[in-house]
Write an enzyme that holds these catalytic residues in place. Structure first.
Site, PDB file in Angstrom:
ATOM      1  N   ASN A   1     -22.656  87.807 -17.324  1.00 49.26           N
ATOM      2  CA  ASN A   1     -23.693  89.030 -17.352  1.00 49.26           C
ATOM      3  C   ASN A   1     -23.541  90.173 -17.298  1.00 49.26           C
ATOM      4  O   ASN A   1     -24.099  90.931 -18.020  1.00 49.26           O
ATOM      5  CB  ASN A   1     -24.988  88.311 -16.515  1.00 49.26           C
ATOM      6  CG  ASN A   1     -24.804  88.407 -15.116  1.00 49.26           C
ATOM      7  OD1 ASN A   1     -23.647  88.188 -14.559  1.00 49.26           O
ATOM      8  ND2 ASN A   1     -25.701  88.836 -14.374  1.00 49.26           N
TER       9      ASN A   1
ATOM     10  N   GLU B   1     -21.706  83.708  -4.659  1.00 52.58           N
ATOM     11  CA  GLU B   1     -22.699  84.929  -5.056  1.00 52.58           C
ATOM     12  C   GLU B   1     -23.459  84.009  -6.056  1.00 52.58           C
ATOM     13  O   GLU B   1     -23.044  83.976  -7.346  1.00 52.58           O
ATOM     14  CB  GLU B   1     -22.234  85.991  -5.462  1.00 52.58           C
ATOM     15  CG  GLU B   1     -21.551  86.906  -4.602  1.00 52.58           C
ATOM     16  CD  GLU B   1     -22.333  87.652  -3.599  1.00 52.58           C
ATOM     17  OE1 GLU B   1     -23.561  87.419  -3.574  1.00 52.58           O
ATOM     18  OE2 GLU B   1     -21.712  87.940  -2.332  1.00 52.58           O
TER      19      GLU B   1
ATOM     20  N   CYS C   1     -28.908  88.787 -11.908  1.00 52.89           N
ATOM     21  CA  CYS C   1     -29.102  88.019 -10.949  1.00 52.89           C
ATOM     22  C   CYS C   1     -30.168  88.590 -10.013  1.00 52.89           C
ATOM     23  O   CYS C   1     -30.909  87.902  -9.528  1.00 52.89           O
ATOM     24  CB  CYS C   1     -27.787  87.684 -10.052  1.00 52.89           C
ATOM     25  SG  CYS C   1     -27.046  89.269  -9.425  1.00 52.89           S
TER      26      CYS C   1
ATOM     27  N   GLU D   1     -20.621  90.022   0.250  1.00 50.20           N
ATOM     28  CA  GLU D   1     -19.462  90.954  -0.410  1.00 50.20           C
ATOM     29  C   GLU D   1     -19.924  92.343  -0.561  1.00 50.20           C
ATOM     30  O   GLU D   1     -20.965  92.700  -0.316  1.00 50.20           O
ATOM     31  CB  GLU D   1     -19.103  90.488  -2.000  1.00 50.20           C
ATOM     32  CG  GLU D   1     -18.497  89.246  -1.959  1.00 50.20           C
ATOM     33  CD  GLU D   1     -17.903  88.467  -3.186  1.00 50.20           C
ATOM     34  OE1 GLU D   1     -17.853  89.563  -3.976  1.00 50.20           O
ATOM     35  OE2 GLU D   1     -17.665  87.510  -3.224  1.00 50.20           O
TER      36      GLU D   1
HETATM   37  P1  NAD Z   1     -21.364  79.633 -14.227  1.00 50.30           P
HETATM   38  O1  NAD Z   1     -21.774  79.072 -13.029  1.00 50.30           O
HETATM   39  O2  NAD Z   1     -22.007  78.765 -15.449  1.00 50.30           O
HETATM   40  O3  NAD Z   1     -20.302  80.162 -14.569  1.00 50.30           O
HETATM   41  C1  NAD Z   1     -19.655  81.249 -13.675  1.00 50.30           C
HETATM   42  C2  NAD Z   1     -18.021  81.351 -13.823  1.00 50.30           C
HETATM   43  O4  NAD Z   1     -17.738  79.949 -13.175  1.00 50.30           O
HETATM   44  C3  NAD Z   1     -17.722  81.228 -15.197  1.00 50.30           C
HETATM   45  O5  NAD Z   1     -16.326  81.939 -15.426  1.00 50.30           O
HETATM   46  C4  NAD Z   1     -17.388  79.874 -15.521  1.00 50.30           C
HETATM   47  O6  NAD Z   1     -16.346  79.629 -16.266  1.00 50.30           O
HETATM   48  C5  NAD Z   1     -16.781  79.438 -14.330  1.00 50.30           C
HETATM   49  N1  NAD Z   1     -16.983  77.954 -13.701  1.00 50.30           N
HETATM   50  C6  NAD Z   1     -17.766  76.972 -14.426  1.00 50.30           C
HETATM   51  N2  NAD Z   1     -17.345  75.762 -13.742  1.00 50.30           N
HETATM   52  C7  NAD Z   1     -16.482  76.032 -12.926  1.00 50.30           C
HETATM   53  C8  NAD Z   1     -15.818  75.195 -11.715  1.00 50.30           C
HETATM   54  N3  NAD Z   1     -15.951  73.897 -11.906  1.00 50.30           N
HETATM   55  N4  NAD Z   1     -14.827  75.693 -11.295  1.00 50.30           N
HETATM   56  C9  NAD Z   1     -14.525  77.101 -11.269  1.00 50.30           C
HETATM   57  N5  NAD Z   1     -15.402  77.977 -11.966  1.00 50.30           N
HETATM   58  C10 NAD Z   1     -16.360  77.476 -13.012  1.00 50.30           C
HETATM   59  O7  NAD Z   1     -22.662  80.923 -14.494  1.00 50.30           O
HETATM   60  P2  NAD Z   1     -22.898  81.823 -15.623  1.00 50.30           P
HETATM   61  O8  NAD Z   1     -23.805  81.174 -16.358  1.00 50.30           O
HETATM   62  O9  NAD Z   1     -21.553  82.328 -16.091  1.00 50.30           O
HETATM   63  O10 NAD Z   1     -23.453  83.066 -14.725  1.00 50.30           O
HETATM   64  C11 NAD Z   1     -25.133  82.981 -14.712  1.00 50.30           C
HETATM   65  C12 NAD Z   1     -25.377  82.815 -13.156  1.00 50.30           C
HETATM   66  O11 NAD Z   1     -24.722  83.614 -12.456  1.00 50.30           O
HETATM   67  C13 NAD Z   1     -26.736  83.033 -13.075  1.00 50.30           C
HETATM   68  O12 NAD Z   1     -27.310  81.848 -12.229  1.00 50.30           O
HETATM   69  C14 NAD Z   1     -26.967  84.213 -12.230  1.00 50.30           C
HETATM   70  O13 NAD Z   1     -27.921  84.260 -11.290  1.00 50.30           O
HETATM   71  C15 NAD Z   1     -25.499  84.190 -11.422  1.00 50.30           C
HETATM   72  N6  NAD Z   1     -25.199  85.422 -10.962  1.00 50.30           N
HETATM   73  C16 NAD Z   1     -25.116  85.845  -9.521  1.00 50.30           C
HETATM   74  C17 NAD Z   1     -24.799  86.949  -9.168  1.00 50.30           C
HETATM   75  C18 NAD Z   1     -24.779  87.296  -7.759  1.00 50.30           C
HETATM   76  O14 NAD Z   1     -24.610  88.467  -7.255  1.00 50.30           O
HETATM   77  N7  NAD Z   1     -25.488  86.566  -6.760  1.00 50.30           N
HETATM   78  C19 NAD Z   1     -24.531  88.035 -10.005  1.00 50.30           C
HETATM   79  C20 NAD Z   1     -24.356  87.597 -11.374  1.00 50.30           C
HETATM   80  C21 NAD Z   1     -24.858  86.333 -11.682  1.00 50.30           C
END
Ligand code: NAD
Length: 480
Positions: A150, A248, A282, A461
């Site tokens: 995002n 996060e 998020c 963080e």
């Molecule tokens: P996601 O969990 O699908 O992917 C995040 C990252 O994790 C990607 O790089 C993905 O390739 C990787 N990933 C997927 N499976 C994995 C595994 N088994 N091991 C290690 N890495 C793996 O999330 P997304 O769809 O990319 O992002 C959206 C989500 O992120 C939403 O839920 C949003 O709220 C959250 N988000 C949270 C914050 C925060 O600071 N709390 C900030 C931004 C986004």
């Protein structure tokens, strides 16, 4: 067609398998570049390079590490225009947003930690003249930094910068959905003279690249930002290996408007919190609680404001919303809107896919959507949608809204709008979330620990917390 490459040991390299995945431009639904379909072999090479580089980087004087990071930040700025266009093309967001938020924040992150490492300090505990205790902090080794789609470069640098500043080396895994700015960043690292192996970037699918990275025996620390389900999986496999972990995760953030709020400020922040980045932040305020005394007036003002938000070509500076990130994500959001309708929700505005003209007709656009009439505890109001959709819910009393706001499994952020200072502080203290804003939204001070409670995350963080996270404390007791 452009081929994105991995960045390993200071060089841009093909994935060892030679396999690639398609990379889509969400604004028109077309494939425009190829992403390495990396696997364990690429991760092994990246971790080996990072482990070797750690021997030197961890002993490089702080001032020198800081100088190199400052150069990196300068080099990002030199490539500003290219990064803005790439971020928008990869993600679907308006170029104007990338130019104001995402890309400027990357050098700001790097400069912040390059400075912070020079000004860190440690406490000494004196024991009545008998002994003194102090704490040394040492970098941990190879850090895994995993980031979502995002805010691709913003969140990648938010992790990589403190890890490197603290003397760790890094293997980063950007999201496979938005790899382009991380690729450009790897070129920038080469241009800026980052020593080889200090940062490695491996592209590819979540579990195929992520699992070998997070479970690698030479990676003692994992910093992850992404969805709660992925975070749970990572926690389950890294906890038995006793890795240091920061998560996060997702949110379902309440935005609470009291009768005594500054009306205009509350309306414009509610729209911003709901629809910025197509609702894919998020911290977006996706549950909007409005006190009954102003509910009708507020609802009408918000509808009016929302209808004026142009969904359009991300390259056009008049577009307030661009495309959502992928076809699958668009469908997921549309399914949630359908679910809301089936649960009795009334769509006040939006609710449909927006079909643009010409080359953009296959892009993934969704109208900014306001839903009314849903119970606060129904699925739509409990689960993250992560799209341009906000649910508006009336409330009577402070106690009632606190209960509704705290009813989800998440606890990332909240906003409160009131001109009553005492009430603002009281409600802020009662809301279960890691970040609370009063009379604003998304105002970030990089010194402040950032993160969520409950299923929104583990650890914090930001600021010196990040430097603490990426170091191991060693307590020394000296008898005097
Ligand atoms: P996601 O969990 O699908 O992917 C995040 C990252 O994790 C990607 O790089 C993905 O390739 C990787 N990933 C997927 N499976 C994995 C595994 N088994 N091991 C290690 N890495 C793996 O999330 P997304 O769809 O990319 O992002 C959206 C989500 O992120 C939403 O839920 C949003 O709220 C959250 N988000 C949270 C914050 C925060 O600071 N709390 C900030 C931004 C986004």
């Amino acid at each position: 067609m452009d081929k994105i490459l991995n960045y390993i040991n200071g060089e841009l390299v093909e994935p060892k398998s030679g396999n690639y995945l398609d990379n889509y431009n969400p604004s028109n639904g077309k494939v425009y570049s190829l992403i390495p379909d990396s696997d364990k072999d690429d991760i092994d090479a990246a971790v080996a390079a990072a482990k070797e580089a750690f021997n030197t980087w961890s002993k490089t004087p702080k001032q020198e590490r800081s100088d190199i990071l400052m150069k990196l930040a300068d080099a990002i700025e030199k490539n500003f225009e290219e990064l803005v266009k790439a971020e928008s093309k990869d993600n679907g967001k308006p170029e104007s947003l990338a130019a104001h938020v995402d890309i400027p924040r990357a050098p700001a992150n790097i400069r912040f930690f390059a400075g912070a490492i020079l000004h860190d300090s440690a406490k000494v505990h004196e024991m009545d003249g008998m002994a003194i205790n102090y704490t040394l902090r040492k970098p941990l080794g190879v850090a895994a930094c995993i980031s979502p789609w995002n805010l691709p470069l913003y969140l990648l640098t938010w992790k990589v910068a403190p890890a490197l500043a603290a003397g760790n080396t890094v293997v980063a895994k950007p999201s496979e959905v938005t790899p382009m700015t991380a690729y450009l960043f790897s070129k920038i690292c080469i241009e800026a003279g980052l020593p080889k192996g200090v940062l490695n970037i491996v592209h590819g699918l979540g579990s195929k690249v992520g699992d070998p990275l997070t479970t690698h025996p030479d990676v003692p620390v994992v910093s992850f930002t992404g969805g709660t389900v992925t975070g749970k999986h990572i926690a389950s496999i890294t906890a038995p290996m006793f890795k240091k972990l920061s998560l996060e995760l997702g949110g379902k953030n309440p935005n609470i408007i009291f009768d005594d709020a500054d009306f205009e400020k509350a309306v414009s922040n509610a729209a911003r919190a709901a629809f910025t980045n197509q609702g894919q932040i998020c911290l977006c305020g996706s549950r909007l609680f409005v006190q009954k005394g102003i509910y009708n007036k507020f609802r009408e003002a918000l509808i009016l404001k929302t209808k004026k938000l142009t969904v359009g070509d991300p390259k056009d500076s008049n577009s307030k919303l661009g495309a959502v990130v992928s076809k699958e994500h668009m469908q997921k959001i549309l399914d949630k809107i359908a679910l809301a309708k089936s649960l009795g929700g009334n769509i006040l505005t939006g609710g449909e896919r927006e079909i643009l003209e010409g080359d953009l007709k296959s892009g993934y656009y969704i109208q900014p959507t306001i839903i009314e009439g849903l119970d606060f505890d129904c699925e739509v109001n409990q689960e993250e949608i992560f799209g341009p959709v906000v649910s508006i819910i009336p409330f009577d009393t402070e106690e009632q809204v606190i209960e509704m706001a705290n009813s989800t499994k998440y606890g990332l952020s909240a906003s409160i709008f009131t001109e009553n200072i005492s009430k603002g502080h009281r409600v802020a203290a009662a809301i279960d979330s890691g970040v609370v804003w009063i009379n604003t939204w998304l105002l970030r001070d990089l010194r402040i620990p950032f993160g969520g409670m409950k299923h929104s995350g583990v650890g914090r963080e930001g600021g010196f917390k990040s430097l603490e996270f990426f170091t191991e404390p060693k307590n020394v007791c000296v008898k005097i």
